[in-house]
Design a protein around this motif. Sequence first.
Motif: not given
Length: 306
Positions: A12-18
Amino acid sequence: MNETRTETWNTVIRWGRRALIALVVFGLLGAGAVAAVFWQVERQLPDVRTLRASYHPGQVTRVLGRDGTLLAELFTERRTVIREKDIPPHVKLAFIAAEDASFYEHEGLNYLGMLRAFVVNLRAGRTRQGGSTITQQVVKNVLLNDPARTYRRKLKEVVLARRLEQDLTKDEILELYLNHIYLGGGRYGVEEAARYHFGKSVRELTISEGAMLGGLTAGPELFAPRNDLTRATTRRGFVLDQMERKGFLDQARAEQARREPLHSVPAAEAQSSLAPEAVEIGRKMLRELAGDDAARGVVAGQLAQH
């Protein structure tokens, strides 16, 4: 179980950053596109700083006999420019109340009016309202001279309106507006409109007559007393109501103006047949003084006497 939760959270954090990076990138691209459009539009805009010295609209050139008899009027646009300080306050306030009540408060743009116009235009699928201030109308009619209702022209109008407010005083902008506006009957500006409708200078207009002129902005022919007295009276009442509501006029004077009978004088035209040879002499004199433009009434203030 904890490892699964941790992995899910990391995803979730990774996709949020993207998503955030993508949002920033698209925002920068959008801002760059807007800046590019503004830059392109600004390159095509006239310099408002020259307006104060270069405003020379077409005016009426009157040819008079020695006894002051009006023999002819030469013009391309029937206008007599008058200084803002010579226009009665109640006449100026009537136009402001009818067109742009917050004129002396804003910086050239009425953002609420523009938003309202945008919503109306969006629903209609085409440009129906402009939401223009007096400053924007000066820009449109004097600087741009473009009647087209397009978003590109509106963008030019917005940029120039801000520039105009920075380089001219409010009174100077109002003077341009009151001299340039079309008020029906082939008349431009408040001075010629006052002569046409009431047979006298704008300096002599009553509050009632000034309110009637102010009401013409919504439809110069539609609300002219010569065409429809009832409709003109109703429109005058609206302007007086606005003046009273905005504090431009007290209740007693507003009520007195409402009771004043509204009428218009018969149209009077210059009779060049009285002395056609004198009129032709006047034309020749003006051509010698200032060229063909003066003989057509483009150069103002020239009087030829026989």
